[in-house]
Design a protein around this motif. Structure first.
Motif, short mmCIF file in Angstrom:
data_model
loop_
_atom_site.label_atom_id
_atom_site.label_comp_id
_atom_site.label_asym_id
_atom_site.label_seq_id
_atom_site.Cartn_x
_atom_site.Cartn_y
_atom_site.Cartn_z
N TYR A 135 84.19 56.40 88.26
CA TYR A 135 83.71 56.18 86.91
C TYR A 135 83.86 57.43 86.07
O TYR A 135 83.35 58.50 86.43
CB TYR A 135 82.24 55.75 86.93
N LEU A 160 79.78 56.75 82.89
CA LEU A 160 78.66 57.65 83.18
C LEU A 160 77.60 57.51 82.09
O LEU A 160 76.40 57.53 82.38
CB LEU A 160 79.16 59.10 83.26
N ARG A 161 78.04 57.36 80.85
CA ARG A 161 77.09 57.16 79.76
C ARG A 161 76.39 55.81 79.89
O ARG A 161 75.19 55.68 79.62
CB ARG A 161 77.79 57.27 78.40
N LEU A 210 72.58 56.38 87.90
CA LEU A 210 73.44 56.93 88.94
C LEU A 210 72.65 57.81 89.89
O LEU A 210 72.95 57.87 91.09
CB LEU A 210 74.58 57.74 88.31
N ARG A 246 77.28 58.35 96.45
CA ARG A 246 77.79 58.88 95.19
C ARG A 246 78.28 60.31 95.40
O ARG A 246 77.74 61.05 96.23
CB ARG A 246 76.73 58.85 94.10
N ALA A 252 80.00 63.53 92.91
CA ALA A 252 80.51 64.06 91.65
C ALA A 252 81.86 64.72 91.90
O ALA A 252 81.99 65.56 92.79
CB ALA A 252 79.53 65.05 91.06
N ASP A 309 83.05 65.13 84.94
CA ASP A 309 83.42 63.96 84.16
C ASP A 309 83.69 62.71 84.96
O ASP A 309 83.92 61.64 84.39
CB ASP A 309 84.66 64.29 83.32
N VAL A 341 82.45 60.39 88.55
CA VAL A 341 81.58 60.17 89.71
C VAL A 341 82.17 59.06 90.56
O VAL A 341 82.54 58.00 90.05
CB VAL A 341 80.14 59.81 89.28
#
Length: 215
Positions: A132, A137-138, A144, A152, A154, A158, A160
């Motif tokens: 994503y 993400l937004r 998340l 998950r 990172a 920007d 994930v």
């Protein structure tokens, strides 16, 4: 010896698609523009390889970084990696149709239709690996952070990676589907296509400028 790209470019411009296969017939890279779609979705890039590759932890680690770098290169907000059958089953649904005929008997047939046509309509579900970018993400926001840490990762600031299970072969198993449902409940069911009710997501990402979809 440097690769000569001119024949590939010429083929792509003439046929509006391109597939490159390795000599071993083990890896295939395809580029398909979406000729009838509007911005921000403009097409897809697909890489297919043997499922046995994913059994190696080193391959999985390199794969995650490679996908993230490709997403940044083509400014894609979304990428999936999974068994082809699992991704297809989430992106397409079988619809039964019929038409009356002069004989008095209906002509019946079945055809596949999209669940979501592209990421502007939301997400078709969760597969093995879900990458994503910023719009998603937004959309998910703090949700998340509620995912189990092993699900998950990172990949920079920007992107994930959300991964319900360790191996793609777990897709379709009872445990795999249970984990998908668990993560969807944490991320928000309204963000995903409802396969039981056959309804579109009611929460969708606010998309940036031009993006491409990777599968």
């Amino acid at each position: 010896m440097p690769t000569e790209f001119s024949p590939l470019i010429a083929y792509y411009e003439e046929r509006n698609h391109l597939m490159v296969a390795a000599r071993t017939d083990r890896n295939f890279v395809s580029i398909f523009p979406a000729l009838t779609a509007g911005y921000p979705y403009v097409g897809s890039i697909s890489w297919q390889t043997s499922i046995t590759s994913a059994s190696k932890a080193s391959w999985r680690a390199a794969h995650a970084q490679q996908v993230a770098e490709l997403m940044r290169l083509v400014q894609s907000p979304l990428a999936f990696s999974s068994l082809e059958t699992d991704l297809h089953g989430k992106q397409q649904r079988l619809v039964h149709k019929s038409l009356p005929t002069d004989t008095g008997k209906d002509f019946t047939w079945s055809e596949e239709e999209f669940t979501v046509r592209d990421y502007s309509e939301g997400l078709p579900g969760l597969v093995w690996r879900n990458f994503y970018g910023p719009p998603f993400l937004r959309m998910f926001g703090e949700r998340l952070g509620t995912l189990p840490s092993g699900c998950r990762q990172a990949l920079g600031e920007d992107i994930v990676l959300v991964q319900p299970y360790e191996l793609p072969t777990e897709a379709g198993t009872e445990a795999g589907m249970a984990r998908e449902r668990e993560l969807i409940s944490l991320l928000g069911p309204e963000c995903f296509y409802n396969h039981e009710r056959r309804t579109l997501p009611t929460r969708r990402p606010v998309l940036d400028a031009l993006g491409q979809s990777l599968h």
